[in-house]
Scaffold this motif. Structure first.
Motif, PDB file in Angstrom:
ATOM      1  N   GLY A 218       5.493   3.331   5.122  1.00 48.14           N
ATOM      2  CA  GLY A 218       6.469   4.326   4.511  1.00 48.14           C
ATOM      3  C   GLY A 218       7.613   4.317   5.132  1.00 48.14           C
ATOM      4  N   TYR A 219       7.546   4.315   6.459  1.00 47.36           N
ATOM      5  CA  TYR A 219       8.906   4.324   7.181  1.00 47.36           C
ATOM      6  C   TYR A 219       9.793   3.141   6.813  1.00 47.36           C
ATOM      7  N   MET A 220       8.972   2.045   6.880  1.00 44.87           N
ATOM      8  CA  MET A 220       9.874   0.721   6.714  1.00 44.87           C
ATOM      9  C   MET A 220      10.460   0.662   4.989  1.00 44.87           C
ATOM     10  N   THR A 221       9.569   1.418   4.032  1.00 50.97           N
ATOM     11  CA  THR A 221      10.139   1.583   2.713  1.00 50.97           C
ATOM     12  C   THR A 221      11.260   2.601   2.858  1.00 50.97           C
ATOM     13  N   VAL A 222      11.217   3.568   3.579  1.00 51.81           N
ATOM     14  CA  VAL A 222      12.315   4.507   3.264  1.00 51.81           C
ATOM     15  C   VAL A 222      13.691   3.800   3.773  1.00 51.81           C
ATOM     16  N   ALA A 223      13.599   2.823   4.974  1.00 53.42           N
ATOM     17  CA  ALA A 223      14.681   2.195   5.367  1.00 53.42           C
ATOM     18  C   ALA A 223      15.210   1.115   4.302  1.00 53.42           C
ATOM     19  N   LEU A 224      14.309   0.657   3.614  1.00 50.52           N
ATOM     20  CA  LEU A 224      14.807  -0.208   2.578  1.00 50.52           C
ATOM     21  C   LEU A 224      15.479   0.697   1.341  1.00 50.52           C
ATOM     22  N   GLY A 225      14.968   1.824   1.206  1.00 55.04           N
ATOM     23  CA  GLY A 225      15.450   2.635   0.128  1.00 55.04           C
ATOM     24  C   GLY A 225      16.733   3.189   0.367  1.00 55.04           C
ATOM     25  N   VAL A 226      17.254   3.315   1.808  1.00 58.51           N
ATOM     26  CA  VAL A 226      18.721   3.799   2.172  1.00 58.51           C
ATOM     27  C   VAL A 226      19.587   2.680   2.386  1.00 58.51           C
TER      28      VAL A 226
ATOM     29  N   SER B 172      17.016   5.111  -5.052  1.00 54.47           N
ATOM     30  CA  SER B 172      16.355   6.237  -4.703  1.00 54.47           C
ATOM     31  C   SER B 172      14.714   6.367  -5.130  1.00 54.47           C
ATOM     32  N   PHE B 173      14.246   5.686  -5.737  1.00 56.96           N
ATOM     33  CA  PHE B 173      12.664   5.726  -6.137  1.00 56.96           C
ATOM     34  C   PHE B 173      12.198   4.981  -5.199  1.00 56.96           C
ATOM     35  N   VAL B 174      12.737   3.874  -4.446  1.00 59.11           N
ATOM     36  CA  VAL B 174      11.970   3.485  -3.152  1.00 59.11           C
ATOM     37  C   VAL B 174      11.959   4.375  -2.130  1.00 59.11           C
ATOM     38  N   THR B 175      12.960   4.891  -1.971  1.00 58.72           N
ATOM     39  CA  THR B 175      13.229   6.195  -0.807  1.00 58.72           C
ATOM     40  C   THR B 175      12.089   7.112  -1.041  1.00 58.72           C
ATOM     41  N   VAL B 176      11.948   7.738  -2.152  1.00 57.92           N
ATOM     42  CA  VAL B 176      10.895   8.864  -2.427  1.00 57.92           C
ATOM     43  C   VAL B 176       9.507   8.280  -2.092  1.00 57.92           C
ATOM     44  N   ILE B 177       9.324   7.261  -2.821  1.00 52.60           N
ATOM     45  CA  ILE B 177       8.011   6.576  -2.736  1.00 52.60           C
ATOM     46  C   ILE B 177       7.794   6.457  -1.165  1.00 52.60           C
ATOM     47  N   GLY B 178       8.615   5.685  -0.488  1.00 56.71           N
ATOM     48  CA  GLY B 178       8.330   5.497   1.004  1.00 56.71           C
ATOM     49  C   GLY B 178       8.188   6.771   1.921  1.00 56.71           C
ATOM     50  N   ALA B 179       9.185   7.862   1.485  1.00 61.27           N
ATOM     51  CA  ALA B 179       8.975   9.382   2.045  1.00 61.27           C
ATOM     52  C   ALA B 179       7.668   9.818   1.961  1.00 61.27           C
ATOM     53  N   THR B 180       7.061   9.634   0.841  1.00 62.42           N
ATOM     54  CA  THR B 180       5.989  10.305   0.675  1.00 62.42           C
ATOM     55  C   THR B 180       4.775  10.019   1.210  1.00 62.42           C
ATOM     56  N   GLY B 181       4.689   8.605   1.305  1.00 62.22           N
ATOM     57  CA  GLY B 181       3.781   7.876   2.481  1.00 62.22           C
ATOM     58  C   GLY B 181       3.931   8.086   3.551  1.00 62.22           C
ATOM     59  N   ALA B 182       5.180   8.091   4.189  1.00 63.55           N
ATOM     60  CA  ALA B 182       5.366   8.084   5.707  1.00 63.55           C
ATOM     61  C   ALA B 182       4.771   9.581   6.397  1.00 63.55           C
ATOM     62  N   LEU B 183       4.882  10.503   5.544  1.00 63.10           N
ATOM     63  CA  LEU B 183       4.280  11.858   5.913  1.00 63.10           C
ATOM     64  C   LEU B 183       2.726  11.945   5.506  1.00 63.10           C
TER      65      LEU B 183
ATOM     66  N   ALA C 216       0.786  -1.238   0.289  1.00 60.97           N
ATOM     67  CA  ALA C 216       0.083   0.034  -0.029  1.00 60.97           C
ATOM     68  C   ALA C 216       0.978   1.286   0.118  1.00 60.97           C
ATOM     69  N   GLN C 217       1.830   1.361  -0.888  1.00 59.91           N
ATOM     70  CA  GLN C 217       2.592   2.414  -1.192  1.00 59.91           C
ATOM     71  C   GLN C 217       1.780   3.516  -2.122  1.00 59.91           C
ATOM     72  N   VAL C 218       2.198   4.881  -1.839  1.00 59.65           N
ATOM     73  CA  VAL C 218       1.564   5.764  -2.982  1.00 59.65           C
ATOM     74  C   VAL C 218       1.829   5.440  -4.355  1.00 59.65           C
ATOM     75  N   PRO C 219       1.219   5.515  -5.302  1.00 58.47           N
ATOM     76  CA  PRO C 219      -0.248   5.868  -5.235  1.00 58.47           C
ATOM     77  C   PRO C 219      -1.157   4.504  -5.031  1.00 58.47           C
ATOM     78  N   LEU C 220      -0.744   3.490  -5.124  1.00 58.46           N
ATOM     79  CA  LEU C 220      -1.639   2.307  -4.923  1.00 58.46           C
ATOM     80  C   LEU C 220      -2.148   1.927  -3.371  1.00 58.46           C
ATOM     81  N   HIS C 221      -1.986   2.938  -2.644  1.00 54.76           N
ATOM     82  CA  HIS C 221      -2.374   2.799  -1.235  1.00 54.76           C
ATOM     83  C   HIS C 221      -3.904   2.835  -1.128  1.00 54.76           C
ATOM     84  N   VAL C 222      -4.722   3.210  -1.962  1.00 53.73           N
ATOM     85  CA  VAL C 222      -5.928   3.628  -2.038  1.00 53.73           C
ATOM     86  C   VAL C 222      -7.044   2.487  -1.351  1.00 53.73           C
ATOM     87  N   TRP C 223      -6.647   1.231  -1.450  1.00 55.42           N
ATOM     88  CA  TRP C 223      -7.239   0.156  -0.936  1.00 55.42           C
ATOM     89  C   TRP C 223      -7.245  -0.284   0.437  1.00 55.42           C
TER      90      TRP C 223
END
Length: 663
Positions: free
Chosen positions: A324-332, A288-299, A238-245
């Motif tokens: 989103g926090y977990m995804t950011v951790a993966l991205g970095v 980098s793609f993973v980091t930005v997607i996760g960061a957007t969802g986190a906030l 459920a990451q942006v933009p497929l989080h809607v479900w």
């Protein structure tokens, strides 16, 4: 040990099959005991395997060969290492708690045995996913959890909202799975195998390989593969933009909210990326793609939780933010920190969902926070366990969430991956947002004046219970509900300081996670580690801690100190509040553009394609042509002998004419 490995997924599968086929004959008691026993056996076996893995005994092998053609072998196999063993233990423990809790929560539901069959089947599917040693089995588990989640979200199928929600979840996940299949297809095409070990071993050799997607541009093969795989994770996790479900999936019974949307299914994408770390580490672009997607969802998805009035939706948006926090951790490249937060989050988020379910039971299935208040004195066990979960979610030391969330923030701060500065801002700002919506829920539900109605036949303005003629005051849930809350509260308190050293600082995951030296996010954290006490001391003086306190204080002031102020602020904010309250109008855009566009295309195809071309031209046109031809030819069948004789003479004349021309 191979027999024990098989026992882990097969025990809940056997229970699901027996209860699914014969539950009506077996009865409720036998059915829930069978399912609880199946998951309990799986949990005990997972614990034994976990201890065996800690002793240094990993396993990677095939159990059954399904198909072999040439050099390609498709098999069912297990990869048992620290990463999979940790996931097995988390999945089975949370699943067992949910199974026990369900006995009380679903006690009056006519689909009682069917629900137990579904959740046991879901547990089997998730275990097959995390234990797999190849992409084929990973995809099987991936799709199986999606299918069972569809059944569980739409469990109350007589409700139109539940049917809408499970279709929405199914379609959103299919969009992500399209990318996932493309990624697996590229792996098969270029690596010639679907086995993890073979793919990871050859990844370095193909690091410089490029492919042409369109035009003259050349793309890195591994970048395309990793992004395609992550698109699958965007749907499942459920990451942006497929989080809607995910928010709409709260239409299902509360136990599945804890099982699927807190601890297991939505974390499948996080686990998958961590498992694929040997591939992702070779593509900075993908990271980098993973980091930005996760960061957007986190906030920005966390902000949505600040204005929700449905108690389960608040926790659902919290789940989106924490994913989103977990995804950011993966991205970095802080994969171990992501799995660590996955584990701690599974405990306290399952606790919060089940605690919300306990409140919903007490209020006769009213989920509106505006109809609650003052429940602390009626439900002390539920209240104090939810306080533990709330403090863990907010990252207050020494609760579990503090260790994993602060480790993520420190890792992002030390990262050099493009986009890390944006990610650092969002994960720090998200701390305030998390604390605010969490304690807003706690204060509105358990503190202040009671806003629920007692004794007049309603539990609140939005009550769903149609069977109670008269509702008494709320009371604490039975032990079958509160015991799982207590058992989940314990790891929500202690799991952080027990596991932060081995999982984050130590080499707990070993070779199951790959982190290259050029991605320094976690390396600096390890070098500066001075022990749990020093980490807590540092946390108490850091910005995230004070932001968390500010969020709690703001929630107290707005919802207890001055409860009329939130409504005035909402009116003053006007369009901005409406923008946030309506999920940034993403759902409305999807309904207008994708769903509405599909309907418009379908209508055009029906009216023009089917109506005018298929029916009008081919079907009706053919009929008209036959009718016109028949009308013309029937004049030749007049029934008069002299007409036929004249036709014969004309025929003979034409024949003679052709003969004379030819010869």
């Amino acid at each position: 040990m191979q027999q024990l490995y098989l026992l882990v997924p097969l025990a809940p599968l056997a229970a699901a099959i027996v209860v699914g086929l014969f539950g009506a004959r077996l009865g409720r008691s036998v059915s829930h005991w069978l399912c609880c026993l199946g998951v309990g056996v799986s949990m005990v076996a997972s614990y034994v395997i976990f201890r065996d893995v800690l002793a240094g005994h990993a396993f990677n092998g095939d159990i059954y060969t399904w198909l072999q053609t040439g050099s390609l072998k498709l098999a069912i196999g297990f990869l048992i290492d620290p990463l999979s063993a940790t996931m097995m233990l988390v999945v089975t423990f949370v699943s067992l708690m949910v199974h026990i809790y369900t006995i009380g929560y679903m006690a009056d539901d006519p689909g009682y045995t069917r629900f137990f069959s579904y959740i046991s089947l879901f547990t089997f599917s998730m275990l097959m996913l995390v234990m797999s040693n190849n992409f084929l089995q990973l995809f099987f588990g991936w799709e199986a959890v999606g299918l069972v989640s569809y059944l569980l979200i739409g469990f109350w199928y007589e409700r139109p909202t539940a049917i809408y929600a499970n279709l929405k979840a199914f379609i959103a996940n299919r969009v992500g799975d399209f990318g996932f299949v493309l990624g697996i297809g590229l792996i098969l095409a270029f690596f010639g195998t679907l086995d993890y070990a073979s793919v990871f071993g050859d990844a370095g050799k193909l690091a410089g390989t490029t492919i042409n997607l369109w035009g003259a541009a050349q793309w890195s093969l591994l970048t395309v593969v990793c992004i395609c795989l992550f698109v699958g994770a965007m749907g499942k996790s459920a990451q942006v933009p497929l989080h809607v479900w995910l928010p709409d999936s709260m239409e299902g019974p509360t136990p599945i909210s804890a099982l699927i949307h807190a601890a297991t299914m939505v974390t499948a994408g996080i686990f998958m990326v961590a498992r694929m770390s040997p591939l992702f580490e070779l593509s900075t672009t993908a990271l980098s793609f993973v980091t930005v997607i996760g960061a957007t969802g986190a906030l920005f998805l966390g902000i949505l939780g600040m204005v929700q009035n449905d108690i389960k939706r608040v926790i659902a948006y919290s789940t989106l933010s924490q994913l989103g926090y977990m995804t950011v951790a993966l991205g970095v490249s802080a994969y171990s920190v992501a799995i660590f937060h996955l584990m701690t989050h599974a405990f306290f988020k399952a606790l919060l969902f089940l605690g919300a379910g306990s409140v919903i039971i007490a209020l006769h299935h009213d989920q509106d926070l505006r109809n609650m208040g003052g429940l602390r004195k009626y439900m002390p066990i539920t209240y104090w366990t939810m306080v533990v979960g709330a403090l863990a979610l907010c990252g207050i030391p020494p609760f579990a969430g503090f260790f994993s969330k602060d480790a993520i923030i420190e890792a992002v701060h030390a990262s050099t991956v493009p986009g890390h500065s944006y990610a650092y801002f969002t994960v720090v700002a998200g701390v305030f947002v998390t604390a605010f919506y969490t304690f807003r829920l706690l204060f509105m539900a358990f503190h202040g004046k009671p806003r629920f109605k007692v004794g007049d036949g309603t539990a609140g303005a939005h009550a769903h219970d149609e069977h109670d003629d008269r509702h008494g005051p709320p009371r604490e849930s039975p032990a079958v509900v509160t015991v799982p809350l207590i058992l989940l509260a314990i790891p929500s308190l202690v799991a952080g300081w027990l596991f932060v050293r081995p999982m984050v600082v130590g080499d707990f995951f070993g070779s199951s996670i790959v982190m290259l030296a050029e991605h320094p996010a976690i390396h600096g954290f390890r070098e500066e580690w001075r022990g749990v006490g020093a980490f807590i001391e540092h946390g108490l003086s850091s910005l995230p801690f004070w932001l968390a306190l500010a969020g709690i204080a703001s929630a107290w002031y707005l919802y207890l100190g001055n409860p009329a102020l939130p409504e005035r602020l909402a009116k003053a904010a006007g369009p901005l509040y409406a923008f946030v309250f309506n999920n940034y109008y993403i759902d409305k855009f999807n309904d207008w553009f994708f769903a509405g566009g599909a309907r418009r295309v379908g209508t055009a195809l029906r009216d023009v394609g089917e109506g005018k071309i298929i029916d009008g031209f081919f079907v009706n046109g053919t009929a008209k042509l036959v009718g016109w031809t028949s009308a013309l030819l029937r004049h030749m069948q007049s029934g008069y002998v002299y007409h036929y004789a004249f036709a014969m003479i004309i025929g003979v004349f034409a024949f003679l004419l052709l003969w004379s021309v030819r010869y």
